[in-house]
Design an enzyme around this catalytic site. Structure first.
Site, PDB file in Angstrom:
ATOM      1  N   SER A  91       1.164  -1.152   0.354  1.00 47.52           N
ATOM      2  CA  SER A  91       0.324   0.493   0.258  1.00 47.52           C
ATOM      3  C   SER A  91       0.825   1.401  -0.167  1.00 47.52           C
ATOM      4  CB  SER A  91      -0.618  -0.092   1.336  1.00 47.52           C
ATOM      5  OG  SER A  91      -1.663   1.259   1.693  1.00 47.52           O
TER       6      SER A  91
ATOM      7  N   HIS B 218      -0.896  -0.940  -4.426  1.00 44.93           N
ATOM      8  CA  HIS B 218      -2.666  -1.421  -3.026  1.00 44.93           C
ATOM      9  C   HIS B 218      -2.409   0.416  -3.521  1.00 44.93           C
ATOM     10  CE1 HIS B 218      -6.198  -2.474  -0.998  1.00 44.93           C
ATOM     11  NE2 HIS B 218      -5.557  -0.647  -0.179  1.00 44.93           N
TER      12      HIS B 218
ATOM     13  N   ASP C  67      -5.215   3.725  -1.613  1.00 45.34           N
ATOM     14  CA  ASP C  67      -5.646   3.710  -0.808  1.00 45.34           C
ATOM     15  C   ASP C  67      -6.084   4.859  -1.048  1.00 45.34           C
ATOM     16  OD1 ASP C  67      -5.992   1.081   1.443  1.00 45.34           O
ATOM     17  OD2 ASP C  67      -3.966   1.727   1.817  1.00 45.34           O
TER      18      ASP C  67
ATOM     19  N   MET D 132      -9.579   7.891  -0.154  1.00 42.34           N
ATOM     20  CA  MET D 132     -10.022   7.827   1.358  1.00 42.34           C
ATOM     21  C   MET D 132     -10.003   9.711   1.197  1.00 42.34           C
ATOM     22  SD  MET D 132      -7.767   6.936   4.366  1.00 42.34           S
ATOM     23  CE  MET D 132      -6.999   5.359   4.363  1.00 42.34           C
TER      24      MET D 132
ATOM     25  N   HIS E 292      -8.554   1.025  -3.718  1.00 47.37           N
ATOM     26  CA  HIS E 292      -9.090   0.878  -2.992  1.00 47.37           C
ATOM     27  C   HIS E 292      -9.822   1.798  -2.957  1.00 47.37           C
ATOM     28  CE1 HIS E 292      -9.413  -0.799   1.925  1.00 47.37           C
ATOM     29  NE2 HIS E 292     -11.231  -0.382   1.181  1.00 47.37           N
TER      30      HIS E 292
ATOM     31  N   MET F  65     -12.585   3.892  -1.159  1.00 44.28           N
ATOM     32  CA  MET F  65     -12.807   4.299   0.859  1.00 44.28           C
ATOM     33  C   MET F  65     -13.345   5.865   0.455  1.00 44.28           C
ATOM     34  SD  MET F  65     -10.163   2.218   2.975  1.00 44.28           S
ATOM     35  CE  MET F  65      -8.674   3.165   1.842  1.00 44.28           C
TER      36      MET F  65
ATOM     37  N   MET G 122     -10.951  -6.435   5.767  1.00 38.53           N
ATOM     38  CA  MET G 122     -10.112  -5.727   5.843  1.00 38.53           C
ATOM     39  C   MET G 122     -10.145  -6.494   7.538  1.00 38.53           C
ATOM     40  SD  MET G 122     -10.339  -3.100   4.061  1.00 38.53           S
ATOM     41  CE  MET G 122      -8.983  -2.328   5.919  1.00 38.53           C
TER      42      MET G 122
ATOM     43  N   GLY H 115      -8.661   3.555   7.647  1.00 39.47           N
ATOM     44  CA  GLY H 115      -9.324   5.248   7.520  1.00 39.47           C
ATOM     45  C   GLY H 115      -7.713   4.940   7.925  1.00 39.47           C
ATOM     46  N   PHE H 116      -6.286   4.601   8.338  1.00 37.29           N
ATOM     47  CA  PHE H 116      -5.056   4.372   8.123  1.00 37.29           C
ATOM     48  C   PHE H 116      -4.511   3.931   7.926  1.00 37.29           C
ATOM     49  CE2 PHE H 116      -7.861   7.222  11.273  1.00 37.29           C
ATOM     50  CZ  PHE H 116      -7.527   8.793  11.179  1.00 37.29           C
ATOM     51  N   GLY H 117      -3.307   3.664   8.573  1.00 38.29           N
ATOM     52  CA  GLY H 117      -2.126   2.383   7.900  1.00 38.29           C
ATOM     53  C   GLY H 117      -1.347   2.376   9.487  1.00 38.29           C
ATOM     54  N   GLY H 118      -0.664   1.286   9.750  1.00 37.30           N
ATOM     55  CA  GLY H 118       0.083   1.424  10.693  1.00 37.30           C
ATOM     56  C   GLY H 118      -0.738   0.931  12.149  1.00 37.30           C
TER      57      GLY H 118
ATOM     58  N   ASP I 288      -6.558  -6.484   4.673  1.00 37.90           N
ATOM     59  CA  ASP I 288      -5.454  -5.508   4.351  1.00 37.90           C
ATOM     60  C   ASP I 288      -5.821  -5.244   5.688  1.00 37.90           C
ATOM     61  OD1 ASP I 288      -5.059  -2.676   3.737  1.00 37.90           O
ATOM     62  OD2 ASP I 288      -6.675  -2.489   2.208  1.00 37.90           O
ATOM     63  N   GLY I 289      -4.964  -4.883   6.131  1.00 36.90           N
ATOM     64  CA  GLY I 289      -4.363  -3.738   7.816  1.00 36.90           C
ATOM     65  C   GLY I 289      -3.889  -4.975   8.650  1.00 36.90           C
ATOM     66  N   GLY I 290      -3.029  -4.344   9.067  1.00 35.99           N
ATOM     67  CA  GLY I 290      -1.612  -5.069  10.259  1.00 35.99           C
ATOM     68  C   GLY I 290      -1.055  -6.756   9.370  1.00 35.99           C
TER      69      GLY I 290
ATOM     70  N   GLY J 144       1.495  -2.217   4.102  1.00 32.49           N
ATOM     71  CA  GLY J 144       2.466  -0.820   4.040  1.00 32.49           C
ATOM     72  C   GLY J 144       2.889  -1.013   4.671  1.00 32.49           C
TER      73      GLY J 144
ATOM     74  N   ALA K 222       4.671  -2.219   7.438  1.00 34.76           N
ATOM     75  CA  ALA K 222       5.026  -3.733   7.238  1.00 34.76           C
ATOM     76  C   ALA K 222       6.280  -3.726   5.704  1.00 34.76           C
ATOM     77  CB  ALA K 222       4.780  -5.079   7.512  1.00 34.76           C
TER      78      ALA K 222
HETATM   79  C1  DX5 Z   1      -6.282   1.015   6.211  1.00 39.69           C
HETATM   80  C2  DX5 Z   1      -5.694   0.260   4.191  1.00 39.69           C
HETATM   81  C3  DX5 Z   1      -5.069  -0.104   4.406  1.00 39.69           C
HETATM   82  C4  DX5 Z   1      -3.656   0.421   5.026  1.00 39.69           C
HETATM   83  C5  DX5 Z   1      -2.512  -0.274   5.664  1.00 39.69           C
HETATM   84  O1  DX5 Z   1      -7.426   1.702   5.335  1.00 39.69           O
HETATM   85  O2  DX5 Z   1      -7.275   0.373   3.269  1.00 39.69           O
HETATM   86  O3  DX5 Z   1      -4.589  -0.554   3.006  1.00 39.69           O
HETATM   87  O4  DX5 Z   1      -2.346   1.224   3.709  1.00 39.69           O
HETATM   88  O5  DX5 Z   1      -1.581  -0.401   6.433  1.00 39.69           O
HETATM   89  P1  DX5 Z   1      -0.700  -1.360   6.934  1.00 39.69           P
HETATM   90  O6  DX5 Z   1      -0.364  -2.421   6.026  1.00 39.69           O
HETATM   91  O7  DX5 Z   1       0.240  -0.763   7.087  1.00 39.69           O
HETATM   92  O8  DX5 Z   1      -2.292  -1.639   8.321  1.00 39.69           O
HETATM   93 ZN    ZN Z   2      -6.312  -0.679   1.493  1.00 39.86          ZN
END
Ligand code: DX5
Ligand code: ZN
Length: 230
Positions: free
Chosen positions: A10, A35, A37, A39, A68, A70, A139, A144-147, A177-179, A199, A201
């Protein structure tokens, strides 16, 4: 025969001031898809980028672009992302009143369509579009956020989606997607995921770490899948 496992970094975790160069670097480092994102500050509490940025990125990589979305409303913008160069377009059913129509529209424009399930959205939300979609995105964080931390309870949902995909007899990608990290990739692949978005990682160690970090996620996913099959 199961689909190959794909890694979709991502760009949310890339350097937004150097997005083109980071897209090219992560593609060279072994990304299968990129990917993206998108938003809007309304559907999710964060704002990223729109079709103009996707179009600009297209010059920097020929990898499949996995958009993706959102955003709400989604219907008026999905064609713009396709025109900008998105190959896969995934929507959330909550982002418009007519998910079936939205997916049909994406398909009619000749692109692959996906449906995304938030952690609180039941798996049944895909049942009436399973005959149309090319991808289901589970999901494993609230978007909404990475990390953010991986929500373990979603692994059972991945397995439930996997069963539905098998039951459909169709070629449908199962994306998570996510974590996603080397520590969580094994469990999601064991449950049936075959596209892993990551993202933080992937980008956490800068350019020098990209290839190593992608490979670590891929190795963990392949090991998880092999263990599940044994
Ligand atoms: C969250 C996004 C993800 C995000 C994943 O809303 O859809 O794609 O970037 O980020 P990580 O891999 O850091 O959880
Ligand atoms: Zn995503």
């Amino acid at each position: 025969m199961a689909n190959d496992i794909l890694i979709a970094p991502s760009l949310l975790a890339a350097d937004f001031a150097n997005l083109g160069a980071d897209a090219a670097a992560v593609a060279d480092a072994g990304a299968d898809w990129l990917h993206l994102d998108v938003m809007d500050g309304r559907f999710v509490p964060n704002i990223t980028f729109g079709p103009m940025v996707v179009k600009a990125l297209r010059k920097h990589s020929d990898k499949p672009f996995d958009a993706h979305l959102m955003i709400e409303p989604v219907d008026m913008f999905a064609p713009e992302f396709i025109q900008a160069g998105a190959d896969w377009v995934t929507i959330h059913p909550e982002s418009g009143a007519h998910a079936h129509r939205s997916i049909g529209h994406i398909k009619s424009l000749g692109k692959k369509a996906g449906i995304a399930l938030n952690p609180g959205t039941p798996v049944e939300a895909i049942d009436n579009v399973m005959d149309m979609v090319d991808l289901v995105l589970v999901m494993t964080v609230n978007p909404g956020f990475g990390g953010q931390s991986f929500i373990q309870s979603q692994v059972a949902k991945i397995a439930a989606v996997h069963e539905r995909i098998k039951g459909s007899g169709r070629d449908v990608r199962l994306e998570v997607d996510g974590g996603v990290t080397p520590a969580t990739a094994g469990a999601v692949a064991a449950a049936g995921a075959d596209v892993l978005v990551a993202g933080t990682a992937v980008f956490k160690d800068g350019r020098d770490g990209l290839a190593r970090n992608i490979q670590a996620i891929r190795d963990a996913a392949e090991a998880g899948r092999a263990d599940a099959a044994a």
